[in-house]
Scaffold this motif. Structure first.
Motif, short mmCIF file in Angstrom:
data_model
loop_
_atom_site.label_atom_id
_atom_site.label_comp_id
_atom_site.label_asym_id
_atom_site.label_seq_id
_atom_site.Cartn_x
_atom_site.Cartn_y
_atom_site.Cartn_z
N THR A 79 -7.38 -16.04 12.09
CA THR A 79 -6.09 -15.99 11.37
C THR A 79 -5.97 -14.72 10.56
OG1 THR A 79 -6.89 -17.02 9.32
CG2 THR A 79 -6.17 -18.52 11.06
N LEU A 80 -4.73 -14.26 10.44
CA LEU A 80 -4.43 -13.16 9.53
C LEU A 80 -4.75 -13.64 8.11
CD1 LEU A 80 -2.71 -10.40 9.77
CD2 LEU A 80 -0.89 -11.72 8.76
N ILE A 81 -5.17 -12.74 7.26
CA ILE A 81 -5.36 -13.10 5.86
C ILE A 81 -3.97 -13.09 5.20
CG2 ILE A 81 -6.43 -12.42 3.67
CD1 ILE A 81 -8.61 -11.03 5.49
N PRO A 82 -3.57 -14.19 4.59
CA PRO A 82 -2.23 -14.23 4.01
C PRO A 82 -2.03 -13.10 2.98
CG PRO A 82 -3.39 -16.32 3.67
CD PRO A 82 -4.32 -15.43 4.39
N ARG A 83 -0.85 -12.49 3.07
CA ARG A 83 -0.53 -11.39 2.15
C ARG A 83 0.40 -11.91 1.05
NH1 ARG A 83 -3.54 -9.50 5.86
NH2 ARG A 83 -3.21 -7.43 6.76
N PRO A 84 0.26 -11.37 -0.15
CA PRO A 84 1.13 -11.83 -1.23
C PRO A 84 2.62 -11.64 -0.91
CG PRO A 84 -0.32 -10.05 -1.99
CD PRO A 84 -0.74 -10.38 -0.59
N CYS A 170 9.57 -17.05 9.86
CA CYS A 170 8.48 -16.41 10.61
C CYS A 170 8.01 -15.13 9.95
CB CYS A 170 8.95 -16.12 12.04
SG CYS A 170 7.69 -15.35 13.07
N ASN A 171 6.70 -15.00 9.83
CA ASN A 171 6.08 -13.71 9.51
C ASN A 171 5.41 -13.24 10.79
OD1 ASN A 171 4.68 -11.51 8.59
ND2 ASN A 171 3.04 -12.72 7.65
N PRO A 172 6.15 -12.53 11.62
CA PRO A 172 5.62 -12.16 12.95
C PRO A 172 4.72 -10.92 12.85
CG PRO A 172 7.79 -11.23 12.69
CD PRO A 172 7.48 -11.95 11.40
N PRO A 173 3.98 -10.61 13.91
CA PRO A 173 3.34 -9.30 13.93
C PRO A 173 4.44 -8.24 13.98
CG PRO A 173 3.02 -10.45 16.02
CD PRO A 173 3.76 -11.38 15.12
N TYR A 174 4.29 -7.17 13.22
CA TYR A 174 5.37 -6.16 13.25
C TYR A 174 4.87 -4.74 13.09
CZ TYR A 174 5.08 -7.19 8.16
OH TYR A 174 4.67 -7.42 6.88
N ILE A 175 3.59 -4.53 13.26
CA ILE A 175 3.07 -3.16 13.14
C ILE A 175 3.14 -2.49 14.52
CG2 ILE A 175 1.06 -1.77 12.49
CD1 ILE A 175 0.21 -4.01 10.62
N ALA A 176 3.53 -1.20 14.51
CA ALA A 176 3.58 -0.46 15.77
C ALA A 176 2.15 -0.28 16.29
CB ALA A 176 4.24 0.89 15.55
N PRO A 180 -1.32 4.29 12.19
CA PRO A 180 -2.64 4.63 11.65
C PRO A 180 -3.18 3.60 10.64
CG PRO A 180 -0.97 6.26 10.99
CD PRO A 180 -0.31 5.32 11.94
N HIS A 181 -2.26 2.85 10.01
CA HIS A 181 -2.61 1.81 9.04
C HIS A 181 -3.51 0.72 9.66
CE1 HIS A 181 -1.79 -1.32 6.04
NE2 HIS A 181 -1.08 -2.02 6.89
N LEU A 182 -3.43 0.60 11.00
CA LEU A 182 -4.24 -0.42 11.70
C LEU A 182 -5.74 -0.20 11.55
CD1 LEU A 182 -2.29 -0.84 15.03
CD2 LEU A 182 -2.66 -2.60 13.30
#
Ligand code: GLN
Length: 262
Positions: A79-84, A170-176, A180-182
Protein backbone atom coordinates in the motif's frame (compact mmCIF):
# COMPACT_ATOMS: atom_id res chain seq x y z
CA UNK A 1 29.21 0.56 24.53
CA UNK A 2 25.70 -0.03 23.23
CA UNK A 3 23.51 2.15 25.37
CA UNK A 4 20.42 4.04 24.27
CA UNK A 5 22.47 7.24 24.59
CA UNK A 6 25.22 5.85 22.32
CA UNK A 7 22.69 4.99 19.62
CA UNK A 8 21.01 8.39 19.87
CA UNK A 9 24.42 10.04 19.48
CA UNK A 10 25.09 7.98 16.34
CA UNK A 11 22.76 10.36 14.50
CA UNK A 12 21.38 7.57 12.25
CA UNK A 13 18.23 8.61 10.43
CA UNK A 14 15.11 8.16 12.60
CA UNK A 15 17.23 6.56 15.36
CA UNK A 16 14.88 7.72 18.14
CA UNK A 17 11.68 6.32 16.59
CA UNK A 18 13.60 3.14 15.70
CA UNK A 19 14.71 2.80 19.34
CA UNK A 20 11.11 3.29 20.51
CA UNK A 21 10.09 0.52 18.13
CA UNK A 22 12.76 -2.01 19.15
CA UNK A 23 12.57 -1.34 22.90
CA UNK A 24 8.82 -0.61 22.98
CA UNK A 25 9.41 2.45 25.13
CA UNK A 26 8.25 6.04 24.82
CA UNK A 27 10.69 8.75 23.78
CA UNK A 28 10.47 10.19 27.31
CA UNK A 29 11.34 6.83 28.84
CA UNK A 30 14.26 6.31 26.42
CA UNK A 31 15.70 9.67 27.32
CA UNK A 32 15.33 9.17 31.04
CA UNK A 33 16.98 5.72 30.73
CA UNK A 34 19.61 6.67 28.18
CA UNK A 35 22.22 4.54 29.98
CA UNK A 36 20.18 1.35 29.30
CA UNK A 37 22.45 -1.21 27.69
CA UNK A 38 20.79 -2.99 24.75
CA UNK A 39 21.09 -6.80 24.71
CA UNK A 40 22.28 -8.70 21.64
CA UNK A 41 18.81 -9.44 20.29
CA UNK A 42 17.87 -5.77 20.56
CA UNK A 43 21.12 -4.68 18.92
CA UNK A 44 20.61 -7.07 15.98
CA UNK A 45 17.03 -5.88 15.48
CA UNK A 46 18.06 -2.25 15.81
CA UNK A 47 20.90 -2.57 13.28
CA UNK A 48 18.57 -4.28 10.82
CA UNK A 49 16.07 -1.39 11.02
CA UNK A 50 18.81 1.28 10.96
CA UNK A 51 20.21 -0.30 7.76
CA UNK A 52 16.79 -0.46 6.08
CA UNK A 53 16.06 3.15 6.98
CA UNK A 54 19.51 4.23 5.72
CA UNK A 55 18.70 2.53 2.40
CA UNK A 56 15.61 4.70 2.13
CA UNK A 57 12.83 2.42 3.39
CA UNK A 58 10.23 4.85 4.81
CA UNK A 59 9.78 4.65 8.57
CA UNK A 60 6.09 3.79 8.07
CA UNK A 61 7.19 0.50 6.46
CA UNK A 62 9.41 -0.30 9.44
CA UNK A 63 6.68 0.00 12.05
CA UNK A 64 3.86 -0.77 9.56
CA UNK A 65 1.80 2.10 10.86
CA UNK A 66 0.78 5.56 9.75
CA UNK A 67 -1.62 8.02 11.28
CA UNK A 68 -4.36 9.54 9.13
CA UNK A 69 -7.05 11.82 10.47
CA UNK A 70 -7.86 10.53 13.97
CA UNK A 71 -6.98 6.90 13.24
CA UNK A 72 -3.87 4.75 12.96
CA UNK A 73 -3.58 2.57 9.87
CA UNK A 74 -1.61 -0.58 9.15
CA UNK A 75 0.50 -0.01 6.05
CA UNK A 76 2.59 -2.59 4.20
CA UNK A 77 4.68 -2.47 1.05
CA UNK A 78 1.46 -3.39 -0.82
CA UNK A 79 0.00 0.00 0.00
CA UNK A 80 0.95 3.60 -0.56
CA UNK A 81 1.81 5.37 2.67
CA UNK A 82 -1.10 7.74 3.33
CA UNK A 83 -0.18 11.38 2.77
CA UNK A 84 -1.50 14.20 4.92
CA UNK A 85 -2.79 16.01 1.80
CA UNK A 86 -5.26 13.17 1.23
CA UNK A 87 -7.00 14.24 4.46
CA UNK A 88 -8.31 17.11 2.32
CA UNK A 89 -10.60 14.67 0.47
CA UNK A 90 -12.09 13.55 3.77
CA UNK A 91 -12.57 17.17 4.85
CA UNK A 92 -14.36 18.03 1.60
CA UNK A 93 -16.69 15.04 1.79
CA UNK A 94 -17.54 15.80 5.43
CA UNK A 95 -18.13 19.45 4.57
CA UNK A 96 -20.42 19.03 1.58
CA UNK A 97 -22.46 15.94 2.45
CA UNK A 98 -25.26 15.85 4.98
CA UNK A 99 -24.24 13.90 8.03
CA UNK A 100 -27.61 12.23 8.56
CA UNK A 101 -28.29 10.98 5.02
CA UNK A 102 -27.71 7.38 3.99
CA UNK A 103 -25.39 8.04 1.09
CA UNK A 104 -23.73 5.42 -1.04
CA UNK A 105 -20.07 6.38 -1.35
CA UNK A 106 -17.21 4.56 -3.06
CA UNK A 107 -13.49 5.06 -2.50
CA UNK A 108 -11.69 3.81 -5.59
CA UNK A 109 -8.17 2.41 -5.18
CA UNK A 110 -8.52 2.49 -1.43
CA UNK A 111 -4.98 1.18 -0.69
CA UNK A 112 -4.66 0.94 3.09
CA UNK A 113 -8.27 2.14 3.23
CA UNK A 114 -7.69 5.58 4.69
CA UNK A 115 -10.46 7.49 2.91
CA UNK A 116 -13.20 4.84 3.19
CA UNK A 117 -12.30 3.79 6.74
CA UNK A 118 -12.11 7.36 8.01
CA UNK A 119 -15.43 8.36 6.42
CA UNK A 120 -17.17 5.22 7.68
CA UNK A 121 -15.73 5.80 11.14
CA UNK A 122 -16.95 9.40 11.35
CA UNK A 123 -20.26 8.89 9.52
CA UNK A 124 -21.46 5.35 10.32
CA UNK A 125 -24.77 5.91 8.50
CA UNK A 126 -23.02 6.52 5.16
CA UNK A 127 -22.64 3.27 3.20
CA UNK A 128 -19.04 2.93 2.19
CA UNK A 129 -17.67 0.75 -0.59
CA UNK A 130 -13.90 0.50 -1.16
CA UNK A 131 -12.18 -0.99 -4.20
CA UNK A 132 -8.65 -1.88 -5.17
CA UNK A 133 -6.96 -3.73 -7.99
CA UNK A 134 -4.50 -5.17 -5.48
CA UNK A 135 -5.83 -8.05 -3.38
CA UNK A 136 -2.93 -7.47 -1.01
CA UNK A 137 -3.99 -3.85 -0.48
CA UNK A 138 -7.59 -4.98 0.13
CA UNK A 139 -6.39 -7.37 2.83
CA UNK A 140 -4.67 -4.47 4.57
CA UNK A 141 -7.70 -2.18 4.19
CA UNK A 142 -9.96 -4.88 5.67
CA UNK A 143 -7.75 -5.02 8.75
CA UNK A 144 -7.98 -1.25 9.09
CA UNK A 145 -11.74 -0.92 9.03
CA UNK A 146 -13.48 0.24 12.19
CA UNK A 147 -17.03 0.04 10.75
CA UNK A 148 -18.66 -2.06 8.02
CA UNK A 149 -17.35 -1.41 4.52
CA UNK A 150 -18.14 -3.27 1.32
CA UNK A 151 -14.76 -4.23 -0.19
CA UNK A 152 -14.59 -5.00 -3.91
CA UNK A 153 -11.70 -6.16 -6.02
CA UNK A 154 -11.13 -4.75 -9.50
CA UNK A 155 -10.03 -2.02 -11.87
CA UNK A 156 -11.55 1.35 -10.90
CA UNK A 157 -15.33 1.35 -11.48
CA UNK A 158 -15.28 -2.08 -13.14
CA UNK A 159 -15.09 -3.39 -9.58
CA UNK A 160 -18.58 -2.14 -8.68
CA UNK A 161 -20.69 -3.77 -11.41
CA UNK A 162 -23.94 -1.84 -11.98
CA UNK A 163 -23.88 -0.07 -8.63
CA UNK A 164 -24.47 3.70 -8.46
CA UNK A 165 -23.24 6.14 -5.84
CA UNK A 166 -23.88 9.60 -4.42
CA UNK A 167 -20.16 10.21 -4.29
CA UNK A 168 -17.14 8.66 -5.94
CA UNK A 169 -13.93 9.64 -4.17
CA UNK A 170 -10.45 8.70 -5.30
CA UNK A 171 -6.80 9.41 -4.68
CA UNK A 172 -5.52 7.83 -7.90
CA UNK A 173 -1.93 7.41 -9.03
CA UNK A 174 -1.09 10.67 -10.79
CA UNK A 175 2.66 10.98 -11.13
CA UNK A 176 4.11 11.07 -14.65
CA UNK A 177 6.15 7.94 -15.44
CA UNK A 178 9.40 9.87 -15.83
CA UNK A 179 8.91 12.33 -12.97
CA UNK A 180 12.29 12.71 -11.17
CA UNK A 181 10.38 12.86 -7.84
CA UNK A 182 9.80 9.09 -8.21
CA UNK A 183 13.42 8.44 -7.21
CA UNK A 184 12.42 9.28 -3.64
CA UNK A 185 9.49 6.86 -3.71
CA UNK A 186 11.12 3.60 -4.78
CA UNK A 187 9.78 1.57 -1.86
CA UNK A 188 6.11 2.27 -2.52
CA UNK A 189 4.02 0.32 -5.07
CA UNK A 190 4.60 1.89 -8.46
CA UNK A 191 1.02 1.11 -9.54
CA UNK A 192 -0.21 3.41 -6.76
CA UNK A 193 2.03 6.24 -7.93
CA UNK A 194 2.39 6.54 -11.70
CA UNK A 195 -0.16 6.86 -14.46
CA UNK A 196 1.15 7.13 -18.01
CA UNK A 197 3.40 9.77 -19.53
CA UNK A 198 1.56 12.77 -18.07
CA UNK A 199 0.20 11.10 -14.93
CA UNK A 200 -3.39 11.50 -16.13
CA UNK A 201 -4.26 8.06 -17.55
CA UNK A 202 -6.15 6.85 -14.47
CA UNK A 203 -7.84 10.19 -13.81
CA UNK A 204 -9.11 10.12 -17.42
CA UNK A 205 -10.38 6.54 -17.06
CA UNK A 206 -12.23 7.43 -13.85
CA UNK A 207 -13.77 10.66 -15.20
CA UNK A 208 -14.99 8.77 -18.27
CA UNK A 209 -16.73 6.01 -16.32
CA UNK A 210 -17.94 8.02 -13.32
CA UNK A 211 -21.17 9.50 -14.78
CA UNK A 212 -22.80 6.10 -15.35
CA UNK A 213 -22.04 5.16 -11.73
CA UNK A 214 -23.39 8.35 -10.16
CA UNK A 215 -26.90 9.02 -8.95
CA UNK A 216 -28.60 12.29 -9.89
CA UNK A 217 -26.56 15.18 -8.45
CA UNK A 218 -23.82 12.74 -7.46
CA UNK A 219 -20.29 13.99 -6.86
CA UNK A 220 -16.88 13.00 -8.10
CA UNK A 221 -14.07 14.01 -5.76
CA UNK A 222 -10.50 13.53 -6.99
CA UNK A 223 -7.01 14.17 -5.71
CA UNK A 224 -4.52 15.17 -8.42
CA UNK A 225 -0.93 16.30 -8.97
CA UNK A 226 0.35 19.81 -8.28
CA UNK A 227 0.25 20.87 -11.96
CA UNK A 228 -2.87 18.98 -13.13
CA UNK A 229 -5.81 20.98 -11.82
CA UNK A 230 -6.55 22.99 -14.96
CA UNK A 231 -6.41 19.85 -17.11
CA UNK A 232 -8.60 17.84 -14.70
CA UNK A 233 -11.19 20.64 -14.69
CA UNK A 234 -11.13 20.64 -18.50
CA UNK A 235 -11.69 16.87 -18.57
CA UNK A 236 -14.62 17.21 -16.19
CA UNK A 237 -16.50 19.89 -18.16
CA UNK A 238 -18.19 17.47 -20.56
CA UNK A 239 -20.25 15.56 -18.00
CA UNK A 240 -19.94 17.61 -14.82
CA UNK A 241 -20.82 21.05 -13.52
CA UNK A 242 -20.41 22.94 -10.21
CA UNK A 243 -16.70 22.20 -10.46
CA UNK A 244 -14.84 23.31 -7.35
CA UNK A 245 -11.07 23.48 -6.99
CA UNK A 246 -9.18 22.97 -3.75
CA UNK A 247 -5.66 23.64 -2.54
CA UNK A 248 -3.99 21.46 0.06
CA UNK A 249 -2.57 22.74 3.34
CA UNK A 250 0.72 23.61 1.63
CA UNK A 251 -1.39 25.78 -0.69
CA UNK A 252 -0.78 23.48 -3.67
CA UNK A 253 -3.63 22.75 -6.08
CA UNK A 254 -4.64 19.26 -4.98
CA UNK A 255 -8.30 18.29 -5.44
CA UNK A 256 -11.44 18.90 -7.47
CA UNK A 257 -15.06 18.25 -6.70
CA UNK A 258 -17.66 18.12 -9.46
CA UNK A 259 -21.37 17.36 -9.71
CA UNK A 260 -22.58 15.07 -12.48
CA UNK A 261 -24.89 16.66 -15.08
CA UNK A 262 -28.01 14.55 -14.84
N1 GLN B 1 0.71 12.08 -3.43
C1 GLN B 1 1.73 11.15 -3.81
C2 GLN B 1 3.07 11.85 -3.79
O1 GLN B 1 3.24 12.85 -4.40
C3 GLN B 1 1.47 10.61 -5.19
C4 GLN B 1 0.55 9.47 -5.37
C5 GLN B 1 -0.82 9.71 -4.88
O2 GLN B 1 -1.07 10.06 -3.76
N2 GLN B 1 -1.78 9.54 -5.64
O3 GLN B 1 3.99 11.41 -3.14
Amino acid sequence: MNTVGDFIKSGSIDIVPILTLVLRKSVASLISHSDYQLNNIEITKLNELVDKRAKGVPFAYLNNKKGFYHLEFIVTEATLIPRPETELLVDIALEILDKDSNYEIVDLGTGSGVIAVTLADIRPNWNLTATDLSVFALEVAKKNKTKDINFLHGYWLDAVGEKKFDMIVCNPPYIAEKDPHLKELTFEPISALTSGTDGLDDIKAIIKKAPEHLNKNGYLLLEHGHDQQAEVVKLLRKDFNNIKRFNDYSNIERAVLAKVKK
